[in-house]
Design an enzyme around this catalytic site. Structure first.
Site, PDB file in Angstrom:
ATOM      1  N   TYR A  94      16.196 -46.997 -63.583  1.00 25.59           N
ATOM      2  CA  TYR A  94      17.429 -46.467 -62.610  1.00 25.59           C
ATOM      3  C   TYR A  94      17.521 -47.130 -61.380  1.00 25.59           C
ATOM      4  CZ  TYR A  94      15.048 -42.936 -60.476  1.00 25.59           C
ATOM      5  OH  TYR A  94      14.167 -42.081 -59.615  1.00 25.59           O
ATOM      6  N   CYS A  95      18.622 -47.652 -60.770  1.00 28.26           N
ATOM      7  CA  CYS A  95      18.721 -47.785 -59.326  1.00 28.26           C
ATOM      8  C   CYS A  95      19.803 -47.172 -58.821  1.00 28.26           C
ATOM      9  CB  CYS A  95      18.752 -49.506 -58.968  1.00 28.26           C
ATOM     10  SG  CYS A  95      20.260 -49.994 -59.715  1.00 28.26           S
ATOM     11  N   TRP A  96      20.169 -47.333 -57.499  1.00 30.02           N
ATOM     12  CA  TRP A  96      21.495 -46.403 -57.061  1.00 30.02           C
ATOM     13  C   TRP A  96      22.703 -46.383 -58.018  1.00 30.02           C
ATOM     14  CZ3 TRP A  96      22.859 -42.629 -54.784  1.00 30.02           C
ATOM     15  CH2 TRP A  96      24.031 -42.372 -53.994  1.00 30.02           C
ATOM     16  N   TYR A 123      21.268 -43.587 -60.271  1.00 23.77           N
ATOM     17  CA  TYR A 123      20.855 -42.382 -59.536  1.00 23.77           C
ATOM     18  C   TYR A 123      21.985 -41.729 -58.863  1.00 23.77           C
ATOM     19  CZ  TYR A 123      18.545 -39.088 -56.325  1.00 23.77           C
ATOM     20  OH  TYR A 123      18.214 -38.068 -55.574  1.00 23.77           O
TER      21      TYR A 123
END
Length: 345
Positions: A94-96, A123
């Site tokens: 995952y990232c932002w 996220y």
């Protein structure tokens, strides 16, 4: 192998089966992250600032090209690091927002044989859930009592017996006093505290009573969620009582072995409230290993603080419970009877 895009509901099941990778920068990860995930940044702190600035000034195309220019030379190292850490080659990423950084990391790992599950919405989706989770309606049962009555020990025993318990001080890495941080890991950020709290709440039945220790709005540097704290103030409270001798003995067992220098610093932080004379007396007692003396000295302050805090709770929902000279099993039985009296289950 192909990437699979997963929803948050699918994520809860899959996270039990494989590790998680956070593709954000080191500072973003330090601020808050999904518990138990590991950080493998696509852009490090400085690079993220550089690309973000370029995005604002010259648009997405220039920023994307700059991002690849910066991270491209270490593509191979990212792959090597992932292969070394996750030899089973199954991973959640995952990232932002579930966008470019996690897509790039997914692409890199797919090329070396990873089966990748990428969190849709990233996220931010997870954080939206935890923010709401710690603010939902709960049937709290607040365990109060002056310093030294053994609330933390009782909550631990209740949990071991199958009761629903939220250990706020455990999540905050702080015991909730001037001495609270001694010997404990650094405190999480407020966001990370909420993540930890939400993960626990998710496992509980909100329709049944949940034990929680009476706390101020702040536990060290951590601030309790607004709605959660309001519910604590309005929930039934059991005011535990023990003799001063028992309380001093309990505090001595917990704190006497801690470094004197840190105990003295904790006393000095209270000097404005204790006054100069009492502060010096407490410091001298610590230096002389006269633990009952300095503890008794500080209880004068902490007892006044507790009496003030107690008045914030609704009187008709406060139940006093004397546990003096009882064994731990008998104390727990008294608490369970009190729960039955207050909640009926």
């Amino acid at each position: 192998m192909a990437e699979t895009l997963i929803s948050l509901s699918e994520f809860w099941t899959l996270r039990k089966q494989m590790p998680m990778l956070d593709a954000r920068s080191e500072n973003e990860f330090a601020q808050s992250h999904i518990p138990e995930s590991q950080n493998l940044p696509i852009l490090n702190n400085q690079e993220r600032i550089e690309v973000g600035t370029l995005y604002k000034q010259k648009g997405p195309e220039k920023a994307i090209l700059k991002g690849f220019e910066l991270v491209g030379p270490r593509f191979h190292q990212i792959q090597k690091d992932a292969l070394a850490k996750f030899p089973e080659k199954k991973i959640i990423i995952y990232c932002w927002r579930g966008g470019m950084r996690s897509q790039i990391l997914s692409w890199l790992l797919e090329m070396v044989g990873f089966e990748v599950f990428r969190l849709k919405g990233g996220y931010k989706t997870y954080r939206n859930f935890t923010f709401a989770e710690v603010r939902k309606d709960l049937r709290l049962l607040v365990l109060g009592g002056k310093t030294g009555v053994g609330k933390t020990q009782l909550l631990k025993t209740l949990s071991e017996q199958g009761e629903q318990v939220l250990d706020l001080e455990g999540f905050a890495h702080h015991r909730g006093s001037s001495f609270g941080a001694i010997g404990l890991p650094p405190q999480p950020t407020v966001e990370q505290f909420e993540n930890l709290l939400a993960e626990k709440i998710k496992t509980l039945d909100p329709g049944k009573p949940i034990w929680v220790e009476n706390e101020s709005r702040k536990i060290g540097r951590v601030i309790l969620p607004d709605r959660f704290f309001e519910q604590m103030l309005k929930s039934p409270l059991i005011d535990l009582q023990k003799t001063e001798e028992e309380r001093i003995h309990h505090i001595q067992e917990e704190y006497a072995q801690l470094p004197k220098t840190e105990l003295i610093q904790a006393v000095k932080r209270l000097q404005k409230r204790l006054g100069g004379l009492r502060t010096q007396e407490a410091i001298a007692a610590i230096q002389e290993d006269n633990h009952p003396s300095w503890i008794q000295n500080l209880l004068i302050y902490y007892d006044k603080t507790y009496d003030f805090d107690l008045h914030r709770h609704e009187t008709e929902k406060t139940l006093s419970l004397d546990l003096s000279h009882l064994s731990l099993p008998d104390q727990v039985n008294r608490l369970l009877n009190a729960k039955q009296q207050l909640y009926g289950n």
